[in-house]
Motif scaffolding. Structure first.
Motif, mmCIF file in Angstrom:
data_model
loop_
_atom_site.group_PDB
_atom_site.id
_atom_site.type_symbol
_atom_site.label_atom_id
_atom_site.label_comp_id
_atom_site.label_asym_id
_atom_site.label_seq_id
_atom_site.Cartn_x
_atom_site.Cartn_y
_atom_site.Cartn_z
ATOM 1 N N GLN A 157 44.277 7.634 89.862
ATOM 2 C CA GLN A 157 43.819 7.424 88.479
ATOM 3 C C GLN A 157 42.997 6.148 88.374
ATOM 4 O O GLN A 157 42.010 6.099 87.627
ATOM 5 C CB GLN A 157 45.016 7.360 87.534
ATOM 6 N N PHE A 158 43.405 5.101 89.114
ATOM 7 C CA PHE A 158 42.614 3.871 89.154
ATOM 8 C C PHE A 158 41.198 4.174 89.636
ATOM 9 O O PHE A 158 40.209 3.741 89.033
ATOM 10 C CB PHE A 158 43.250 2.846 90.102
ATOM 11 N N LYS A 159 41.095 4.897 90.732
ATOM 12 C CA LYS A 159 39.786 5.213 91.319
ATOM 13 C C LYS A 159 38.912 5.974 90.326
ATOM 14 O O LYS A 159 37.734 5.645 90.124
ATOM 15 C CB LYS A 159 39.963 6.051 92.587
ATOM 16 N N THR A 160 39.504 6.988 89.714
ATOM 17 C CA THR A 160 38.745 7.810 88.763
ATOM 18 C C THR A 160 38.275 6.987 87.574
ATOM 19 O O THR A 160 37.109 7.064 87.159
ATOM 20 C CB THR A 160 39.605 8.991 88.275
ATOM 21 N N ARG A 161 39.166 6.174 87.034
ATOM 22 C CA ARG A 161 38.826 5.384 85.844
ATOM 23 C C ARG A 161 37.740 4.355 86.160
ATOM 24 O O ARG A 161 36.810 4.164 85.362
ATOM 25 C CB ARG A 161 40.068 4.674 85.322
ATOM 26 N N ILE A 162 37.877 3.667 87.282
ATOM 27 C CA ILE A 162 36.893 2.643 87.637
ATOM 28 C C ILE A 162 35.526 3.279 87.884
ATOM 29 O O ILE A 162 34.496 2.707 87.502
ATOM 30 C CB ILE A 162 37.378 1.846 88.861
ATOM 31 N N THR A 163 35.495 4.465 88.482
ATOM 32 C CA THR A 163 34.227 5.190 88.657
ATOM 33 C C THR A 163 33.617 5.519 87.311
ATOM 34 O O THR A 163 32.402 5.360 87.096
ATOM 35 C CB THR A 163 34.463 6.487 89.465
ATOM 36 N N GLU A 164 34.447 5.965 86.363
ATOM 37 C CA GLU A 164 33.965 6.259 85.002
ATOM 38 C C GLU A 164 33.444 4.997 84.330
ATOM 39 O O GLU A 164 32.442 5.046 83.588
ATOM 40 C CB GLU A 164 35.098 6.869 84.183
ATOM 41 N N CYS A 165 34.113 3.858 84.562
ATOM 42 C CA CYS A 165 33.676 2.584 83.982
ATOM 43 C C CYS A 165 32.282 2.212 84.490
ATOM 44 O O CYS A 165 31.424 1.757 83.712
ATOM 45 C CB CYS A 165 34.664 1.478 84.327
ATOM 46 N N ARG A 166 32.036 2.408 85.750
ATOM 47 C CA ARG A 166 30.736 2.084 86.321
ATOM 48 C C ARG A 166 29.646 2.974 85.728
ATOM 49 O O ARG A 166 28.540 2.510 85.424
ATOM 50 C CB ARG A 166 30.789 2.238 87.846
ATOM 51 N N GLU A 167 29.977 4.221 85.546
ATOM 52 C CA GLU A 167 29.018 5.146 84.933
ATOM 53 C C GLU A 167 28.759 4.780 83.485
ATOM 54 O O GLU A 167 27.615 4.873 82.996
ATOM 55 C CB GLU A 167 29.553 6.576 85.044
ATOM 56 N N PHE A 168 29.795 4.351 82.779
ATOM 57 C CA PHE A 168 29.654 3.948 81.378
ATOM 58 C C PHE A 168 28.744 2.728 81.256
ATOM 59 O O PHE A 168 27.900 2.653 80.350
ATOM 60 C CB PHE A 168 31.028 3.651 80.778
ATOM 61 N N ILE A 169 28.913 1.768 82.149
ATOM 62 C CA ILE A 169 28.091 0.558 82.126
ATOM 63 C C ILE A 169 26.624 0.897 82.340
ATOM 64 O O ILE A 169 25.739 0.387 81.637
ATOM 65 C CB ILE A 169 28.577 -0.441 83.198
ATOM 66 N N LYS A 170 26.346 1.771 83.292
ATOM 67 C CA LYS A 170 24.966 2.165 83.574
ATOM 68 C C LYS A 170 24.341 2.907 82.398
ATOM 69 O O LYS A 170 23.150 2.749 82.107
ATOM 70 C CB LYS A 170 24.924 3.036 84.825
ATOM 71 N N ALA A 171 25.159 3.698 81.714
ATOM 72 C CA ALA A 171 24.641 4.526 80.620
ATOM 73 C C ALA A 171 24.513 3.759 79.310
ATOM 74 O O ALA A 171 23.824 4.217 78.387
ATOM 75 C CB ALA A 171 25.544 5.740 80.420
ATOM 76 N N ASN A 172 25.149 2.599 79.203
ATOM 77 C CA ASN A 172 25.158 1.859 77.933
ATOM 78 C C ASN A 172 24.851 0.378 78.149
ATOM 79 O O ASN A 172 25.657 -0.496 77.787
ATOM 80 C CB ASN A 172 26.524 2.009 77.247
ATOM 81 N N PRO A 173 23.709 0.040 78.711
ATOM 82 C CA PRO A 173 23.411 -1.368 79.016
ATOM 83 C C PRO A 173 23.293 -2.252 77.799
ATOM 84 O O PRO A 173 23.630 -3.438 77.858
ATOM 85 C CB PRO A 173 22.083 -1.273 79.768
ATOM 86 N N THR A 174 22.847 -1.704 76.672
ATOM 87 C CA THR A 174 22.641 -2.548 75.481
ATOM 88 C C THR A 174 23.942 -3.063 74.902
ATOM 89 O O THR A 174 23.977 -4.141 74.302
ATOM 90 C CB THR A 174 21.882 -1.778 74.393
ATOM 91 N N ILE A 175 25.034 -2.323 75.084
ATOM 92 C CA ILE A 175 26.340 -2.751 74.555
ATOM 93 C C ILE A 175 26.734 -4.078 75.197
ATOM 94 O O ILE A 175 27.271 -4.984 74.541
ATOM 95 C CB ILE A 175 27.412 -1.689 74.843
ATOM 96 N N PHE A 176 26.430 -4.235 76.481
ATOM 97 C CA PHE A 176 26.848 -5.413 77.212
ATOM 98 C C PHE A 176 25.941 -6.611 76.916
ATOM 99 O O PHE A 176 26.262 -7.732 77.290
ATOM 100 C CB PHE A 176 26.887 -5.094 78.698
ATOM 101 N N LEU A 177 24.840 -6.362 76.244
ATOM 102 C CA LEU A 177 23.958 -7.455 75.838
ATOM 103 C C LEU A 177 24.199 -7.860 74.389
ATOM 104 O O LEU A 177 23.418 -8.602 73.807
ATOM 105 C CB LEU A 177 22.495 -7.022 76.016
ATOM 106 N N GLY A 178 25.299 -7.336 73.820
ATOM 107 C CA GLY A 178 25.656 -7.718 72.454
ATOM 108 C C GLY A 178 24.933 -6.939 71.394
ATOM 109 O O GLY A 178 24.935 -7.300 70.234
ATOM 110 N N GLN A 179 24.328 -5.807 71.780
ATOM 111 C CA GLN A 179 23.606 -4.981 70.824
ATOM 112 C C GLN A 179 24.407 -3.728 70.534
ATOM 113 O O GLN A 179 25.153 -3.216 71.384
ATOM 114 C CB GLN A 179 22.235 -4.586 71.385
ATOM 115 N N ASN A 180 24.277 -3.232 69.322
ATOM 116 C CA ASN A 180 24.985 -2.001 68.945
ATOM 117 C C ASN A 180 24.370 -0.812 69.669
ATOM 118 O O ASN A 180 23.177 -0.774 69.938
ATOM 119 C CB ASN A 180 24.903 -1.768 67.443
ATOM 120 N N ASP A 181 25.231 0.137 69.979
ATOM 121 C CA ASP A 181 24.761 1.325 70.672
ATOM 122 C C ASP A 181 23.865 2.161 69.750
ATOM 123 O O ASP A 181 24.200 2.376 68.613
ATOM 124 C CB ASP A 181 25.976 2.157 71.135
#
Length: 266
Positions: free
Chosen positions: A242-266
């Motif tokens: 489950q750790f492996k699956t979740r962390i893989t999903e987290c990486r995909e989420f980061i790539k798909a939503n770069p603006t969220i991490f720059l403090g901008q609304n999706d």
């Protein structure tokens, strides 16, 4: 890489079938970790409970080793795989990568925060040490809660706060003395060891009836075996997957939503 101490937040919502996008706790933790890496800043969480744990890590490990009759090796090596990273406190075995058991000591702040045999394992700790099981190959980890003496500096700081509270110059009010006695009883569990480490520390308790004075004689030691409690977390391959699956999903989420991490609304 995800720190073992962050796994519980990352896994938030998994049991409910939530995706990364569904879990606010997971997303907030990802943003926090991303900021640490991008801006090269580390959070410094420091309160009295954390400080006590850090200041007494070695004392807790020593107490655990003596009470359980085992040899625990102190670890100073950070371990990593393709998903997580972590620094194990100590282990039993010949080598950290062939550990028979991981030992994660927790110095409880006081008797009332010391867990009982009926206490449930803190889920944050459970995921953290499960990560350690994964990194080391250990079949299980033990969360060892230990009740050890506070440092002389900590006890003196608590007394100094009382001095400011009562605002006296020469004569110590009885209320101040009574509260100082309470601090000593709540912070010292092995007077012999405390005096050995701090031979010049002034205390309000008398150490023997032979000493003259009106304050009580010290009779408040707690036996070592009553100051250690083990909680075992066995290696769980399902949870690790489950750790492996979740962390893989987290990486995909980061790539798909770069603006969220720059403090901008999706």
């Amino acid at each position: 890489l995800i720190r073992c101490s962050s796994l519980s937040d990352i896994m938030s919502g998994v049991a409910k079938g939530w995706t990364v996008a569904d879990s606010l706790t997971c997303k907030q933790k990802l943003i926090s970790l991303w900021r640490e890496q991008k801006y090269n800043r580390q959070p410094r969480l420091r309160n009295k409970w954390v400080s006590h744990g850090l200041d007494n890590e070695n004392a807790a490990l020593t107490l655990y080793s003596v009470v359980k009759g085992v040899i625990c090796h102190k670890n100073e090596e950070r371990l990593s795989n393709d998903y997580i990273t972590g620094e194990v406190d100590s282990y039993i075995g010949k080598d950290i990568l062939k550990a028979k058991r991981v030992v994660d000591t927790k110095a409880s702040y006081s008797l009332d925060t010391f867990p009982t045999a009926f206490s449930k394992i803190n889920p944050d700790y459970a995921d953290q040490v499960q990560g350690y099981n994964w990194l080391t190959g250990s079949e299980d980890s033990v969360i060892a809660s230990c009740l050890v003496n506070h440092t002389q500096d900590d006890i003196q700081q608590q007394k100094n706060k009382l001095r400011y509270k009562y605002n006296f110059i020469d004569i110590e009010p009885q209320e101040y003395i009574d509260e100082c006695l309470e601090i000593e009883r709540n912070c010292i569990f092995d007077m012999g060891l405390f005096r050995k480490v701090n031979p010049y520390c002034e205390l309000y308790h008398r150490l023997s009836k032979e000493y003259e004075g009106d304050t009580p004689v010290w009779e408040f030691d707690i036996a070592p075996e009553e100051r250690v409690l083990e909680q075992i977390v066995k290696r769980d391959e399902v949870r690790i997957e489950q750790f492996k699956t979740r962390i893989t999903e987290c990486r995909e989420f980061i790539k798909a939503n770069p603006t969220i991490f720059l403090g901008q609304n999706d």
